[in-house]
Scaffold this motif. Structure first.
Motif, PDB file in Angstrom:
ATOM      1  N   THR A 119      -3.456   9.745  -5.835  1.00 30.83           N
ATOM      2  CA  THR A 119      -2.104   8.943  -6.460  1.00 30.83           C
ATOM      3  C   THR A 119      -2.677   8.999  -7.994  1.00 30.83           C
ATOM      4  O   THR A 119      -3.899   8.938  -8.227  1.00 30.83           O
ATOM      5  CB  THR A 119      -1.989   7.727  -5.860  1.00 30.83           C
ATOM      6  OG1 THR A 119      -3.039   6.880  -6.011  1.00 30.83           O
ATOM      7  CG2 THR A 119      -1.313   8.009  -4.666  1.00 30.83           C
ATOM      8  N   LEU A 120      -1.620   8.812  -8.928  1.00 30.73           N
ATOM      9  CA  LEU A 120      -1.995   8.407 -10.244  1.00 30.73           C
ATOM     10  C   LEU A 120      -1.126   7.029 -10.638  1.00 30.73           C
ATOM     11  O   LEU A 120      -0.491   7.015 -11.564  1.00 30.73           O
ATOM     12  CB  LEU A 120      -1.553   9.598 -11.030  1.00 30.73           C
ATOM     13  CG  LEU A 120      -2.054   9.439 -12.614  1.00 30.73           C
ATOM     14  CD1 LEU A 120      -3.405   9.123 -12.715  1.00 30.73           C
ATOM     15  CD2 LEU A 120      -1.603  10.703 -13.361  1.00 30.73           C
ATOM     16  N   VAL A 121      -1.108   6.237  -9.620  1.00 27.65           N
ATOM     17  CA  VAL A 121      -0.281   4.917  -9.742  1.00 27.65           C
ATOM     18  C   VAL A 121      -1.641   3.817  -9.735  1.00 27.65           C
ATOM     19  O   VAL A 121      -2.194   3.290  -8.597  1.00 27.65           O
ATOM     20  CB  VAL A 121       0.460   4.860  -8.632  1.00 27.65           C
ATOM     21  CG1 VAL A 121       1.131   3.299  -8.936  1.00 27.65           C
ATOM     22  CG2 VAL A 121       1.501   5.907  -8.497  1.00 27.65           C
ATOM     23  N   PRO A 122      -1.830   3.295 -11.092  1.00 30.13           N
ATOM     24  CA  PRO A 122      -3.161   2.505 -11.096  1.00 30.13           C
ATOM     25  C   PRO A 122      -2.725   1.046 -10.793  1.00 30.13           C
ATOM     26  O   PRO A 122      -2.605   0.101 -11.673  1.00 30.13           O
ATOM     27  CB  PRO A 122      -3.529   2.569 -12.393  1.00 30.13           C
ATOM     28  CG  PRO A 122      -2.349   2.816 -13.251  1.00 30.13           C
ATOM     29  CD  PRO A 122      -1.226   3.662 -12.081  1.00 30.13           C
ATOM     30  N   ARG A 123      -2.530   0.782  -9.343  1.00 26.61           N
ATOM     31  CA  ARG A 123      -2.489  -0.502  -8.868  1.00 26.61           C
ATOM     32  C   ARG A 123      -3.861  -1.387  -8.346  1.00 26.61           C
ATOM     33  O   ARG A 123      -3.975  -2.448  -8.399  1.00 26.61           O
ATOM     34  CB  ARG A 123      -1.318  -0.290  -7.744  1.00 26.61           C
ATOM     35  CG  ARG A 123      -0.167   0.116  -8.176  1.00 26.61           C
ATOM     36  CD  ARG A 123       0.760  -1.028  -8.830  1.00 26.61           C
ATOM     37  NE  ARG A 123       2.025  -0.529  -9.305  1.00 26.61           N
ATOM     38  CZ  ARG A 123       3.257  -0.433  -8.358  1.00 26.61           C
ATOM     39  NH1 ARG A 123       3.004  -0.647  -7.156  1.00 26.61           N
ATOM     40  NH2 ARG A 123       4.192   0.146  -8.798  1.00 26.61           N
ATOM     41  N   ALA A 124      -4.641  -0.617  -7.925  1.00 30.29           N
ATOM     42  CA  ALA A 124      -5.836  -1.167  -7.222  1.00 30.29           C
ATOM     43  C   ALA A 124      -6.870  -1.326  -8.644  1.00 30.29           C
ATOM     44  O   ALA A 124      -6.660  -0.961  -9.711  1.00 30.29           O
ATOM     45  CB  ALA A 124      -6.635  -0.079  -6.396  1.00 30.29           C
ATOM     46  N   PRO A 140       0.629   2.521  -4.016  1.00 30.36           N
ATOM     47  CA  PRO A 140       1.698   3.382  -3.320  1.00 30.36           C
ATOM     48  C   PRO A 140       1.765   4.890  -3.341  1.00 30.36           C
ATOM     49  O   PRO A 140       0.795   5.483  -4.387  1.00 30.36           O
ATOM     50  CB  PRO A 140       2.851   2.818  -3.905  1.00 30.36           C
ATOM     51  CG  PRO A 140       2.341   2.460  -5.383  1.00 30.36           C
ATOM     52  CD  PRO A 140       0.757   1.910  -5.197  1.00 30.36           C
ATOM     53  N   PHE A 141       2.630   5.576  -2.835  1.00 29.34           N
ATOM     54  CA  PHE A 141       2.973   7.240  -3.042  1.00 29.34           C
ATOM     55  C   PHE A 141       1.803   7.894  -2.917  1.00 29.34           C
ATOM     56  O   PHE A 141       1.465   8.734  -3.599  1.00 29.34           O
ATOM     57  CB  PHE A 141       3.397   7.165  -4.547  1.00 29.34           C
ATOM     58  CG  PHE A 141       4.900   6.341  -4.815  1.00 29.34           C
ATOM     59  CD1 PHE A 141       5.942   6.844  -4.188  1.00 29.34           C
ATOM     60  CD2 PHE A 141       4.671   5.470  -5.667  1.00 29.34           C
ATOM     61  CE1 PHE A 141       7.126   6.226  -4.563  1.00 29.34           C
ATOM     62  CE2 PHE A 141       5.898   4.609  -5.900  1.00 29.34           C
ATOM     63  CZ  PHE A 141       7.028   5.238  -5.428  1.00 29.34           C
ATOM     64  N   ALA A 142       1.128   7.638  -1.787  1.00 30.20           N
ATOM     65  CA  ALA A 142      -0.224   8.251  -1.359  1.00 30.20           C
ATOM     66  C   ALA A 142       0.182   9.444  -0.422  1.00 30.20           C
ATOM     67  O   ALA A 142      -0.122   9.626   0.859  1.00 30.20           O
ATOM     68  CB  ALA A 142      -1.180   7.472  -0.789  1.00 30.20           C
ATOM     69  N   GLY A 186      14.739  10.604   0.150  1.00 28.56           N
ATOM     70  CA  GLY A 186      14.365  11.923  -0.404  1.00 28.56           C
ATOM     71  C   GLY A 186      13.111  12.211  -0.289  1.00 28.56           C
ATOM     72  O   GLY A 186      12.269  11.299  -0.308  1.00 28.56           O
ATOM     73  N   LEU A 187      12.577  13.475   0.109  1.00 35.69           N
ATOM     74  CA  LEU A 187      11.169  13.658   0.436  1.00 35.69           C
ATOM     75  C   LEU A 187      10.429  12.795   1.623  1.00 35.69           C
ATOM     76  O   LEU A 187       9.462  12.434   1.376  1.00 35.69           O
ATOM     77  CB  LEU A 187      10.364  13.685  -0.996  1.00 35.69           C
ATOM     78  CG  LEU A 187      10.572  14.773  -1.875  1.00 35.69           C
ATOM     79  CD1 LEU A 187       9.909  14.497  -3.179  1.00 35.69           C
ATOM     80  CD2 LEU A 187      10.350  16.389  -1.426  1.00 35.69           C
ATOM     81  N   ALA A 188      11.419  12.561   2.577  1.00 37.61           N
ATOM     82  CA  ALA A 188      11.292  11.493   3.456  1.00 37.61           C
ATOM     83  C   ALA A 188      10.166  12.030   4.359  1.00 37.61           C
ATOM     84  O   ALA A 188       9.484  11.037   4.888  1.00 37.61           O
ATOM     85  CB  ALA A 188      12.427  11.135   3.977  1.00 37.61           C
ATOM     86  N   GLY A 189       9.873  13.085   4.584  1.00 31.72           N
ATOM     87  CA  GLY A 189       8.683  13.746   5.408  1.00 31.72           C
ATOM     88  C   GLY A 189       7.550  13.792   4.797  1.00 31.72           C
ATOM     89  O   GLY A 189       6.695  14.326   5.337  1.00 31.72           O
ATOM     90  N   SER A 190       7.344  13.473   3.450  1.00 32.99           N
ATOM     91  CA  SER A 190       6.068  13.951   2.644  1.00 32.99           C
ATOM     92  C   SER A 190       4.946  13.044   3.106  1.00 32.99           C
ATOM     93  O   SER A 190       3.875  13.054   2.709  1.00 32.99           O
ATOM     94  CB  SER A 190       6.294  13.723   1.311  1.00 32.99           C
ATOM     95  OG  SER A 190       6.922  12.547   0.855  1.00 32.99           O
ATOM     96  N   GLY A 191       5.320  11.681   3.965  1.00 35.18           N
ATOM     97  CA  GLY A 191       4.292  10.723   4.502  1.00 35.18           C
ATOM     98  C   GLY A 191       3.563   9.970   3.200  1.00 35.18           C
ATOM     99  O   GLY A 191       2.359   9.895   3.062  1.00 35.18           O
ATOM    100  N   SER A 192       4.453   9.817   2.073  1.00 36.35           N
ATOM    101  CA  SER A 192       3.852   9.070   0.750  1.00 36.35           C
ATOM    102  C   SER A 192       3.790   7.578   1.133  1.00 36.35           C
ATOM    103  O   SER A 192       4.216   6.743   0.324  1.00 36.35           O
ATOM    104  CB  SER A 192       4.839   9.426  -0.232  1.00 36.35           C
ATOM    105  OG  SER A 192       4.953  10.784  -0.251  1.00 36.35           O
ATOM    106  N   ASN A 193       3.028   7.269   2.087  1.00 36.60           N
ATOM    107  CA  ASN A 193       2.656   5.768   2.370  1.00 36.60           C
ATOM    108  C   ASN A 193       1.637   5.163   1.309  1.00 36.60           C
ATOM    109  O   ASN A 193       1.356   5.936   0.400  1.00 36.60           O
ATOM    110  CB  ASN A 193       2.100   5.714   3.678  1.00 36.60           C
ATOM    111  CG  ASN A 193       3.113   6.260   4.959  1.00 36.60           C
ATOM    112  OD1 ASN A 193       3.105   7.412   4.999  1.00 36.60           O
ATOM    113  ND2 ASN A 193       3.445   5.635   5.722  1.00 36.60           N
TER     114      ASN A 193
END
Length: 394
Positions: A119-124, A140-142, A186-193
């Motif tokens: 991911t490129l979401v810097p939350r950690a 998120p969005f992994a 949308g993109l519901a099956g991408s497993g972006s947990n």
């Protein structure tokens, strides 16, 4: 662990994926319902070598041209948008992993079936300690994390008085928790947990500072002189996501061409939809939008491949233009599929009909902050107007 023999040509790799389309398509509804790509499809993509396109040659990778990568990923996405998005993220994260220090690469690329998410979401948060960092937090969005062996987790580190430093940290998936929070339209099956790091120690050799990377510097010694890995990763993301948009759009257009011969237009004199002038206009306009998207993609992909060959640097305008073109490709494909969806009748709302899924998937893709058409056009307009782009993410 799954593996595959190297393709004799780029065309063979594309053909391998085309042969997988019936399998991927048959699992698309289940993929969406289970909110992750099915195990059968993950194995098939791995065996076909899709996720090895950016792996270094020394680890059995292909280092495929950007043109080939777009062709491969668009074929996957045509069969299932969610599967295509997972594939482009994992193939892309393999490229990023190849920029890490060589010691980290030796740990990551231990076999032909290794899968890397990121991911490129810097939350950690990353806290400096002797020999590395301790990473803690939720990201998120992994996409594809549940089927990956490694995850490239973006974390923010305190630089000691200066601006915070962004880091990509390579973490084994066994060191992360996965949240069951991917409930989307949308993109519901991408497993972006979301993934959660709880005081995970990351040694220094498994850390990639994002600032120097955006400036063209990365720590891998063995890949440092390879023009392939000199490609700017964010411009590659433009190419990968363009493939993710083109695939569903092409598939929806083909499906529309079949459906108009199988149904009429209710409450009109047209017992066959393909005989109605309005259908001709809709079909032609959707086809032209997709053709324009293909031409835009071919234009910037050719530029990226050419820079690999000639070694010339990108100008700021070229970088901004590529990002704008990628956003515009997403817009054109979304507009085409929205038009097809609106012309497909109420029966197309059924979940087993692929066109409604393409509508939702392209809407989701267009909302991605790096792909968003309006944001990318503004960025390009700033550069054209003689201003700074206003972002280092080019």
């Amino acid at each position: 662990m799954a593996g595959s023999s190297a393709p004799n040509s780029d065309a063979e790799l594309v053909e391998r994926v085309r042969k997988l389309q019936p399998l991927i398509r048959s699992h698309a509804l289940r993929t969406e319902q289970e909110r992750r790509v099915t195990g059968e499809v993950v194995t098939a993509l791995t065996d076909a070598g899709v996720l090895r396109m950016n792996v270094p040659h020394r680890y059995g990778g292909y280092q495929a041209s950007v043109r080939t990568q777009v062709d491969v990923l668009s074929e996957v996405s045509a069969a299932c948008g969610s599967t295509g998005f997972m594939a482009l993220i994992q193939a892309g994260c393999a490229f990023i992993a190849a920029l890490f220090p060589d010691e980290a690469q030796d740990e990551i690329f231990t076999g032909p079936g290794i899968r890397v998410s990121g991911t490129l979401v810097p939350r950690a948060k990353a806290r400096p300690v002797d020999g590395g960092y301790v990473v803690d937090g939720t990201s998120p969005f992994a996409t594809g994390c549940q089927d990956s062996h490694w995850h490239l987790l973006t974390a923010v580190a305190d630089s000691g008085g200066g601006p915070p430093e962004l880091l990509w940290t390579a973490v084994r998936m066994t060191d992360l928790d996965v949240l069951d929070d991917w409930h989307v339209s949308g993109l519901a099956g991408s497993g972006s947990n979301s993934v959660v790091a709880r005081d995970v120690h990351v040694p220094a050799h498994r850390v990639l500072p994002l600032g120097p990377l955006l400036g063209g510097s990365f720590p891998s010694r063995r890949n440092g002189a390879d023009p392939f890995y000199g490609m700017p990763v964010l411009l590659l993301f433009c190419a990968w996501t363009a493939a993710g948009a083109l695939g569903p759009a092409r598939a929806a257009l083909a499906e529309f061409g079949e459906r108009i011969h199988q149904r009429g237009i209710t409450y009109t004199v047209y017992e066959q939809q393909h005989t109605a002038p309005v259908t001709h206009l809709q079909f032609a306009e959707a086809a032209m939008k997709i053709s324009c998207a293909e031409l835009l993609t071919a234009d910037f992909v050719s530029l990226i491949d050419a820079r690999v060959a000639d070694g010339n640097p990108y100008t700021p305008e070229e970088r901004a233009r590529i990002r704008a073109q990628a956003g515009y490709v997403a817009r054109l494909c979304k507009e085409a599929v929205d038009l097809i969806g609106s012309a497909s009748g109420a029966s197309s709302l059924r979940l087993e009909v692929p066109v409604q899924r393409a509508v939702r998937d392209l809407n989701a893709l267009s909302l991605h902050s790096f792909v968003n058409p309006a944001a990318n056009l503004e960025l390009y307009g700033r550069v054209l107007s003689g201003l700074d782009a206003g972002t280092p993410f080019l």
